[in-house]
Write a protein that holds these residues in place. Structure first.
Motif, PDB file in Angstrom:
ATOM      1  N   LYS A   7      -7.518  57.281  -2.783  1.00 56.35           N
ATOM      2  CA  LYS A   7      -6.184  57.156  -3.374  1.00 56.35           C
ATOM      3  C   LYS A   7      -6.311  56.407  -4.700  1.00 56.35           C
ATOM      4  O   LYS A   7      -7.069  55.450  -4.801  1.00 56.35           O
ATOM      5  CB  LYS A   7      -5.247  56.397  -2.437  1.00 56.35           C
ATOM      6  CG  LYS A   7      -5.020  57.072  -1.106  1.00 56.35           C
ATOM      7  CD  LYS A   7      -4.144  58.287  -1.238  1.00 56.35           C
ATOM      8  CE  LYS A   7      -3.800  58.856   0.132  1.00 56.35           C
ATOM      9  NZ  LYS A   7      -2.977  60.042   0.035  1.00 56.35           N
ATOM     10  N   ARG A   8      -5.545  56.861  -5.691  1.00 58.34           N
ATOM     11  CA  ARG A   8      -5.570  56.234  -7.016  1.00 58.34           C
ATOM     12  C   ARG A   8      -4.433  55.237  -7.158  1.00 58.34           C
ATOM     13  O   ARG A   8      -3.267  55.579  -6.917  1.00 58.34           O
ATOM     14  CB  ARG A   8      -5.456  57.299  -8.111  1.00 58.34           C
ATOM     15  CG  ARG A   8      -6.715  58.127  -8.263  1.00 58.34           C
ATOM     16  CD  ARG A   8      -6.643  59.134  -9.413  1.00 58.34           C
ATOM     17  NE  ARG A   8      -5.990  58.604 -10.594  1.00 58.34           N
ATOM     18  CZ  ARG A   8      -4.809  59.036 -11.064  1.00 58.34           C
ATOM     19  NH1 ARG A   8      -4.147  59.981 -10.473  1.00 58.34           N
ATOM     20  NH2 ARG A   8      -4.294  58.506 -12.161  1.00 58.34           N
ATOM     21  N   GLU A  57      -9.516  54.134  -5.749  1.00 60.92           N
ATOM     22  CA  GLU A  57      -9.864  54.355  -7.144  1.00 60.92           C
ATOM     23  C   GLU A  57      -8.805  53.607  -7.955  1.00 60.92           C
ATOM     24  O   GLU A  57      -7.609  53.803  -7.750  1.00 60.92           O
ATOM     25  CB  GLU A  57      -9.807  55.854  -7.452  1.00 60.92           C
ATOM     26  CG  GLU A  57     -10.176  56.214  -8.861  1.00 60.92           C
ATOM     27  CD  GLU A  57     -10.045  57.706  -9.103  1.00 60.92           C
ATOM     28  OE1 GLU A  57      -9.512  58.070 -10.164  1.00 60.92           O
ATOM     29  OE2 GLU A  57     -10.445  58.499  -8.230  1.00 60.92           O
ATOM     30  N   VAL A  58      -9.246  52.734  -8.861  1.00 55.71           N
ATOM     31  CA  VAL A  58      -8.317  51.856  -9.568  1.00 55.71           C
ATOM     32  C   VAL A  58      -8.348  52.140 -11.067  1.00 55.71           C
ATOM     33  O   VAL A  58      -9.413  52.224 -11.668  1.00 55.71           O
ATOM     34  CB  VAL A  58      -8.650  50.368  -9.303  1.00 55.71           C
ATOM     35  CG1 VAL A  58      -7.690  49.454 -10.050  1.00 55.71           C
ATOM     36  CG2 VAL A  58      -8.611  50.076  -7.805  1.00 55.71           C
ATOM     37  N   ASP A  59      -7.156  52.281 -11.633  1.00 59.17           N
ATOM     38  CA  ASP A  59      -6.986  52.401 -13.073  1.00 59.17           C
ATOM     39  C   ASP A  59      -6.202  51.174 -13.512  1.00 59.17           C
ATOM     40  O   ASP A  59      -5.403  50.636 -12.741  1.00 59.17           O
ATOM     41  CB  ASP A  59      -6.225  53.690 -13.404  1.00 59.17           C
ATOM     42  CG  ASP A  59      -6.294  54.051 -14.879  1.00 59.17           C
ATOM     43  OD1 ASP A  59      -7.060  53.420 -15.634  1.00 59.17           O
ATOM     44  OD2 ASP A  59      -5.567  54.981 -15.289  1.00 59.17           O
ATOM     45  N   SER A  72      -1.233  61.254 -15.828  1.00 63.71           N
ATOM     46  CA  SER A  72      -1.933  61.515 -14.572  1.00 63.71           C
ATOM     47  C   SER A  72      -1.355  60.602 -13.494  1.00 63.71           C
ATOM     48  O   SER A  72      -1.846  59.489 -13.282  1.00 63.71           O
ATOM     49  CB  SER A  72      -3.433  61.251 -14.757  1.00 63.71           C
ATOM     50  OG  SER A  72      -4.116  61.475 -13.556  1.00 63.71           O
ATOM     51  N   PRO A  73      -0.290  61.048 -12.825  1.00 67.90           N
ATOM     52  CA  PRO A  73       0.397  60.180 -11.863  1.00 67.90           C
ATOM     53  C   PRO A  73      -0.525  59.642 -10.767  1.00 67.90           C
ATOM     54  O   PRO A  73      -1.223  60.426 -10.121  1.00 67.90           O
ATOM     55  CB  PRO A  73       1.481  61.081 -11.272  1.00 67.90           C
ATOM     56  CG  PRO A  73       1.689  62.146 -12.303  1.00 67.90           C
ATOM     57  CD  PRO A  73       0.340  62.357 -12.936  1.00 67.90           C
ATOM     58  N   PRO A  74      -0.528  58.321 -10.579  1.00 67.35           N
ATOM     59  CA  PRO A  74      -1.336  57.727  -9.514  1.00 67.35           C
ATOM     60  C   PRO A  74      -0.634  57.886  -8.164  1.00 67.35           C
ATOM     61  O   PRO A  74       0.517  58.327  -8.102  1.00 67.35           O
ATOM     62  CB  PRO A  74      -1.396  56.251  -9.924  1.00 67.35           C
ATOM     63  CG  PRO A  74      -0.087  56.022 -10.623  1.00 67.35           C
ATOM     64  CD  PRO A  74       0.204  57.313 -11.347  1.00 67.35           C
ATOM     65  N   PHE A 127     -13.074  53.558   5.953  1.00 69.32           N
ATOM     66  CA  PHE A 127     -12.602  54.876   6.359  1.00 69.32           C
ATOM     67  C   PHE A 127     -11.975  55.599   5.174  1.00 69.32           C
ATOM     68  O   PHE A 127     -12.137  56.790   5.006  1.00 69.32           O
ATOM     69  CB  PHE A 127     -11.582  54.734   7.499  1.00 69.32           C
ATOM     70  CG  PHE A 127     -10.960  56.039   7.906  1.00 69.32           C
ATOM     71  CD1 PHE A 127     -11.688  56.978   8.618  1.00 69.32           C
ATOM     72  CD2 PHE A 127      -9.660  56.341   7.557  1.00 69.32           C
ATOM     73  CE1 PHE A 127     -11.116  58.186   8.995  1.00 69.32           C
ATOM     74  CE2 PHE A 127      -9.085  57.544   7.924  1.00 69.32           C
ATOM     75  CZ  PHE A 127      -9.827  58.467   8.647  1.00 69.32           C
ATOM     76  N   GLN A 128     -11.280  54.833   4.325  1.00 67.84           N
ATOM     77  CA  GLN A 128     -10.594  55.401   3.168  1.00 67.84           C
ATOM     78  C   GLN A 128     -11.552  56.193   2.287  1.00 67.84           C
ATOM     79  O   GLN A 128     -11.205  57.252   1.794  1.00 67.84           O
ATOM     80  CB  GLN A 128      -9.947  54.263   2.350  1.00 67.84           C
ATOM     81  CG  GLN A 128      -9.251  54.709   1.085  1.00 67.84           C
ATOM     82  CD  GLN A 128      -7.986  55.502   1.357  1.00 67.84           C
ATOM     83  OE1 GLN A 128      -7.313  55.271   2.342  1.00 67.84           O
ATOM     84  NE2 GLN A 128      -7.688  56.441   0.501  1.00 67.84           N
ATOM     85  N   SER A 129     -12.761  55.701   2.064  1.00 62.63           N
ATOM     86  CA  SER A 129     -13.683  56.360   1.143  1.00 62.63           C
ATOM     87  C   SER A 129     -14.194  57.700   1.674  1.00 62.63           C
ATOM     88  O   SER A 129     -14.689  58.513   0.916  1.00 62.63           O
ATOM     89  CB  SER A 129     -14.840  55.435   0.795  1.00 62.63           C
ATOM     90  OG  SER A 129     -15.587  55.145   1.941  1.00 62.63           O
ATOM     91  N   LYS A 130     -14.071  57.920   2.978  1.00 61.41           N
ATOM     92  CA  LYS A 130     -14.486  59.194   3.551  1.00 61.41           C
ATOM     93  C   LYS A 130     -13.480  60.296   3.214  1.00 61.41           C
ATOM     94  O   LYS A 130     -13.802  61.463   3.238  1.00 61.41           O
ATOM     95  CB  LYS A 130     -14.643  59.073   5.069  1.00 61.41           C
ATOM     96  CG  LYS A 130     -15.793  58.169   5.462  1.00 61.41           C
ATOM     97  CD  LYS A 130     -15.858  58.003   6.958  1.00 61.41           C
ATOM     98  CE  LYS A 130     -16.940  57.014   7.328  1.00 61.41           C
ATOM     99  NZ  LYS A 130     -16.883  56.658   8.730  1.00 61.41           N
TER     100      LYS A 130
END
Length: 136
Positions: free
Chosen positions: A11-12, A36-38, A53-55, A4-7
């Motif tokens: 969130k980073r 989305e992971v950094d 770029s605040p996550p 559901f999250q990807s729809k």
């Protein structure tokens, strides 16, 4: 399987750990959930990424060489230009100072070995809290 999250807007999450295997494992788990992971391999790089770029959330090892997770947390919380960012600290040490981390502004602690269901539940709860704090 698409969560559901990807729809929604993904969130980073910034994952901070000095151990490459931990970064890769956490990235795989969180990416599978639609986040989305950094990645950052040390505290100094993590701080630079947060300021640039605040996550939506920081998942950070407490014990790292150089600038540890406690110091990164303290500096993030001192920066008044940053909106609220949940910080979850991860530690393998029984004697890790949870009170110190919480006092500096960490929102939660997760002990290694990590229970991944618990990790995901804490991530989701922290992101819900952030959304509630930032909604009008």
């Amino acid at each position: 399987m698409v969560s559901f999250q990807s729809k929604l807007q993904a969130k980073r999450i910034l994952v901070v750990d000095d151990i490459e295997d931990n970064l890769v494992l956490l990235q795989a788990i969180l990416t599978d959930e639609g986040y989305e992971v950094d990645l950052a391999k040390n505290g100094k790089l993590a701080l630079a990424k947060v300021e640039a770029s605040p996550p939506d959330l920081v998942l950070m090892d407490a014990m790292m060489p150089g600038m540890d997770g406690y110091e990164v947390t303290r500096r993030i919380r001192q920066n008044k230009k940053l909106a609220f960012i949940p910080i979850l600290m991860i530690t393998a040490y029984e004697d890790a100072n949870a009170a110190k981390g919480l006092d500096l502004g960490a929102n939660d602690f997760i002990r290694k070995p990590i229970d991944y269901d618990e990790l995901l539940a804490r991530v989701k709860a922290s992101l819900r809290l952030k959304d509630m704090m930032n909604s009008p």
